[in-house]
Design a protein around this motif. Structure first.
Motif, PDB file in Angstrom:
ATOM      1  N   GLU A 207      -0.427  -4.996 -11.452  1.00 33.87           N
ATOM      2  CA  GLU A 207      -1.468  -3.903 -11.107  1.00 33.87           C
ATOM      3  C   GLU A 207      -0.767  -2.766 -11.777  1.00 33.87           C
ATOM      4  OE1 GLU A 207       0.522  -2.551  -6.959  1.00 33.87           O
ATOM      5  OE2 GLU A 207      -1.170  -4.079  -6.766  1.00 33.87           O
TER       6      GLU A 207
ATOM      7  N   THR B  30      -6.462  -9.889  -9.712  1.00 32.94           N
ATOM      8  CA  THR B  30      -6.125 -10.961  -8.801  1.00 32.94           C
ATOM      9  C   THR B  30      -6.050 -12.219  -9.297  1.00 32.94           C
ATOM     10  OG1 THR B  30      -8.445 -11.410  -8.315  1.00 32.94           O
ATOM     11  CG2 THR B  30      -7.378  -9.566  -7.065  1.00 32.94           C
TER      12      THR B  30
ATOM     13  N   ARG C 209     -10.427  -2.122  -8.300  1.00 36.77           N
ATOM     14  CA  ARG C 209      -9.836  -0.844  -8.179  1.00 36.77           C
ATOM     15  C   ARG C 209      -9.944  -0.520  -6.648  1.00 36.77           C
ATOM     16  NH1 ARG C 209     -12.400   4.537  -7.352  1.00 36.77           N
ATOM     17  NH2 ARG C 209     -14.559   3.667  -7.545  1.00 36.77           N
TER      18      ARG C 209
ATOM     19  N   THR D 244      -5.046   2.442  -7.339  1.00 35.47           N
ATOM     20  CA  THR D 244      -4.431   1.399  -8.021  1.00 35.47           C
ATOM     21  C   THR D 244      -5.203   0.531  -8.546  1.00 35.47           C
ATOM     22  OG1 THR D 244      -2.593   1.398  -6.579  1.00 35.47           O
ATOM     23  CG2 THR D 244      -2.986  -0.569  -7.556  1.00 35.47           C
ATOM     24  N   TYR D 245      -5.226  -0.053  -9.921  1.00 40.41           N
ATOM     25  CA  TYR D 245      -6.193  -1.006 -10.377  1.00 40.41           C
ATOM     26  C   TYR D 245      -5.313  -2.437 -10.599  1.00 40.41           C
ATOM     27  CZ  TYR D 245      -8.822   2.876 -11.807  1.00 40.41           C
ATOM     28  OH  TYR D 245      -9.513   4.070 -11.889  1.00 40.41           O
ATOM     29  N   ARG D 246      -5.868  -3.532 -10.011  1.00 39.53           N
ATOM     30  CA  ARG D 246      -5.270  -4.592  -9.754  1.00 39.53           C
ATOM     31  C   ARG D 246      -5.942  -5.919 -10.424  1.00 39.53           C
ATOM     32  NH1 ARG D 246      -4.467  -5.900  -3.650  1.00 39.53           N
ATOM     33  NH2 ARG D 246      -6.756  -5.982  -3.719  1.00 39.53           N
TER      34      ARG D 246
ATOM     35  N   ASN E  70       5.442  -3.856 -11.041  1.00 41.16           N
ATOM     36  CA  ASN E  70       4.355  -2.955 -11.306  1.00 41.16           C
ATOM     37  C   ASN E  70       4.753  -1.368 -11.593  1.00 41.16           C
ATOM     38  OD1 ASN E  70       2.549  -5.134 -11.579  1.00 41.16           O
ATOM     39  ND2 ASN E  70       2.554  -5.333  -9.234  1.00 41.16           N
TER      40      ASN E  70
END
Length: 240
Positions: free
Chosen positions: A179, A190, A196, A186-188, A166
């Motif tokens: 992410e 799942t 966010r 961080t943007y993830r 990442n």
């Protein structure tokens, strides 16, 4: 609220990477993001969608294994051709051998050796790379046996059992979820949601989203799924 969104957009634009994030995701998906757009490969089919329209283009090619952005062009690695080829714009093909992974600066072969996009030999590693990524520090990192290895000195970063590489402003982070790091957090993905997180790792926003890959394109967050679905968001996760 408007001032907050403006600050978030400026932070994203300032740190927006020319990044390649080709770690495998569910469905064999790999993707690469840059200021110019997003490229991806899923099931061997390579595509590119340039900003701001984000209209997909999927040229007829033999099965590809990875994609990357280099020199403003989207490239795909095609092992059966022993080459990397451009996905749009001026047609180009460079003989590099059997491709395993690609970063923004190098093409890594199945044995870990590397070449540049003009075919010049470059530093590589021992072992077959599972993914490659040029980080926010401008250095290349590889995923090898669940470890993150810095190509410049062969050093392994702390941690193991990683499945993705990442991008982060200071380099690369290994993880098990796709992410992207930015100046505002961080943007993830799942697998069930897009989240966010702030700088302390606290989830500040969440919306439903399936598995895929995520990256920054200009001031936008862009996600791509294995079926080629693209979604574009603002920094507050509002859909474009």
């Amino acid at each position: 609220m408007r001032l907050l969104l403006s600050a978030l957009l400026l932070s994203l634009t300032a740190c927006a990477p020319s990044m390649t994030a080709p770690a495998r995701a569910p469905g064999g998906l790999r993707a690469a993001f840059s200021e110019a757009g997003v490229a991806w490969v899923s099931g061997g089919r390579a595509c590119v969608a340039r900003a701001p329209s984000f209209q997909p283009s999927c040229p007829a090619l033999p099965p590809a294994v990875d994609v990357a952005w280099h020199g403003g062009q989207a490239w795909a690695g095609v092992p059966s051709l022993a080459a990397v080829v451009t996905l749009d714009g001026t047609p180009r093909s460079v003989n590099v051998g059997r491709v395993a992974a690609m970063s923004a600066s190098r093409v890594y072969r199945e044995n870990g050796s590397a070449v540049t996009y003009d075919g010049t030999d470059a530093a590589g590693v021992l072992g077959q790379p599972e993914a490659a990524l040029t980080g926010g520090d401008g250095l290349d990192y590889l995923l090898l046996g669940g470890r993150v290895v810095r190509v410049a000195d062969g050093a392994a970063l702390p941690g193991e059992g990683f499945t993705v590489l990442n991008w982060a402003p200071g380099g690369v982070r290994g993880g098990t979820l796709p992410e992207v790091g930015t100046g505002v957090g961080t943007y993830r993905l799942t697998g069930a949601a897009l989240e966010r997180l702030d700088a302390a790792g606290v989830v500040r926003a969440r919306l439903p989203h399936g598995p895929g890959r995520i990256g920054v394109v200009g001031a936008w967050l862009v996600t791509v799924s294995a079926d080629g679905t693209l979604r574009v968001f603002g920094p507050d996760l509002s859909a474009r």
